[in-house]
Design an enzyme around this catalytic site. Structure first.
Site, short mmCIF file in Angstrom:
data_model
loop_
_atom_site.label_atom_id
_atom_site.label_comp_id
_atom_site.label_asym_id
_atom_site.label_seq_id
_atom_site.Cartn_x
_atom_site.Cartn_y
_atom_site.Cartn_z
N SER A 160 0.75 -1.24 -0.01
CA SER A 160 0.08 0.25 0.21
C SER A 160 0.82 1.29 -0.04
O SER A 160 1.82 1.53 -0.92
CB SER A 160 -0.90 -0.21 1.30
OG SER A 160 -2.01 1.02 1.20
N ASP A 327 -9.13 -4.95 -6.02
CA ASP A 327 -8.80 -3.68 -5.48
C ASP A 327 -8.95 -2.66 -6.33
O ASP A 327 -8.70 -2.33 -7.45
CB ASP A 327 -7.52 -3.69 -5.30
CG ASP A 327 -6.53 -2.77 -4.57
OD1 ASP A 327 -7.20 -1.73 -4.15
OD2 ASP A 327 -5.55 -2.82 -4.01
N HIS A 360 -8.26 -4.25 -1.45
CA HIS A 360 -7.16 -3.55 -1.03
C HIS A 360 -6.62 -4.13 0.21
O HIS A 360 -5.34 -4.68 0.27
CB HIS A 360 -7.28 -2.13 -0.82
CG HIS A 360 -6.06 -1.51 -1.00
ND1 HIS A 360 -4.77 -1.63 -1.69
CD2 HIS A 360 -5.44 -0.82 0.47
CE1 HIS A 360 -3.73 -1.00 -1.07
NE2 HIS A 360 -4.09 -0.48 0.02
#
Length: 381
Positions: A160, A327, A360
């Site tokens: 991330s 995602d 995600h």
């Protein structure tokens, strides 16, 4: 950190007695967007044993909110945020690797950030903290690695926001890692993610209790932080998972609020609970700084305006790039871009597109999927 403690650490030093450990950055520590940080420090934790050749180090750079406590240890037996991924016999196997996890610069989980004490005033920095970039976080982490006597990482892992920081680390410090694992990240912030983070920051700033960053425990911007967290959680998971977990199930009558516009569906209650657990565990000003730093990131700055050129300038032997088809915050196309760019630099790149329904956040919960590609990649190094 107290002002007295900070003033005693004018030079780089490593403390191995605290949990987490503290590393003193060079002072002043120059920041990309101007200004500098005096007596700054990073919080970090380690697992495993550094080899005599110092060639088995794996550095983990985190997303926006995690601490350095990725996994449990003898000094802190509480489960970490990546407990099932890091440890003996786990995908990131600490019987072979010396694993370091850093709490990012700008955070409130032990490293210097807006919530830290300014040693010159004895008060929290708040908005007087220097403007923060992910390049600053990368440079600080590189100083830590060097301070531990590690010239070259065996592998740099970033997920991330930490994946963007990892790319900054690699482009700013050529040859600093043999291999890289890039997880659900981006080479530059894209409009959808920027838009979401902009709304999150606006929710915090419009809360009257934010008060231009001057809040305390009695007057804390709880509503703003709650909305920001709910927005984040909505984007961290996929529509598939929301339907699968909650559908249109309503709360029982005794669980509903008296407010005629209060929570009526289970998914609303879930978001409320998630936000309640988060809001006072993370400093609002730190959230603003790290969110904005993510928006500013663009590796194309290091490739004369070209993402591919910047990525091709990174010299690695091996790389593993992992993305998730569901995602929406860091879509699969961005992972493909990272993989292609690193290939352009001559790295042998493996690309894994996972079908995890968790979106995600899959790297936090789909250990079978992520561990299933991370473990063999690290075993082959």
């Amino acid at each position: 950190m107290s002002p007295d403690f900070a003033r005693q650490h004018h030079q780089q030093s490593v403390s191995m007695t605290e949990s987490p450990h503290l590393f003193a950055l060079t002072s002043p520590f120059a920041m990309k967007r101007g200004g500098s940080l005096l007596h700054g420090h990073l919080a970090y934790e380690t697992w495993g044993t550094l080899s005599a050749a110092r060639d088995n180090a794996v550095l983990i750079l985190t997303g926006l909110s995690p601490s350095a406590h990725a996994a449990s240890s003898a000094s802190d037996p509480e489960p970490g945020w990546w407990e099932e991924m890091v440890g003996p016999g786990k995908p990131i196997d600490t019987t072979r690797w010396f694993v370091i996890c850093v709490n990012t610069l700008g955070s409130c989980k032990g490293s210097s950030g807006p919530a830290s004490i300014d040693p010159d005033t004895g008060e929290a920095y708040r908005l007087d903290f220097p403007e923060l970039s992910l390049e600053d976080a990368a440079n600080a982490s590189h100083q830590l690695v060097q301070g531990l006597g590690i010239e070259r990482l065996a592998c740099l892992v970033g997920n991330s926001m930490g994946g963007m920081t990892a790319l900054a680390y690699l482009v700013l410090h050529p040859g600093s890692a043999r291999a890289h694992i890039s997880i659900s990240t981006a080479a530059q912030a894209q409009p959808f993610a920027i838009a979401i983070r902009s709304l999150q920051r606006e929710a915090i700033r419009l809360d009257p209790n934010w008060n231009q960053g001057h809040y305390d425990e009695s007057r804390y911007p709880e509503a703003g932080m709650s909305i920001a967290r709910k927005l984040g959680v909505i984007t961290y998971r996929s529509a598939m998972e929301w339907v699968g977990r909650f559908a249109r199930i309503r709360l029982d009558s005794e669980q509903r609020e008296d407010d005629p516009f209060g929570a009526e569906f289970q998914v609303e209650s879930y978001l409320v609970g998630h936000a309640r657990r988060f809001v006072r565990s993370f400093d609002p000003n730190c959230y603003l700084y790290l969110s904005r730093a993510s928006d500013w990131f663009d590796i194309a700055e290091y490739g004369h305006g070209s993402v591919n050129a910047a990525l091709a300038g990174i010299r690695l032997e091996r790389a593993l790039v992992i993305g998730v088809s569901t995602d929406i915050l860091f879509p699969l196309s961005q992972q493909e871009e990272v993989a292609e760019g690193l290939r352009g630099g001559g790295a042998k790149v493996e690309f894994a597109a996972l079908d995890s329904p968790q979106g995600h956040d899959a790297f936090l919960v789909d250990i079978a999927g992520f561990g299933g590609v991370i473990a063999p990649f690290l075993a082959s190094l």
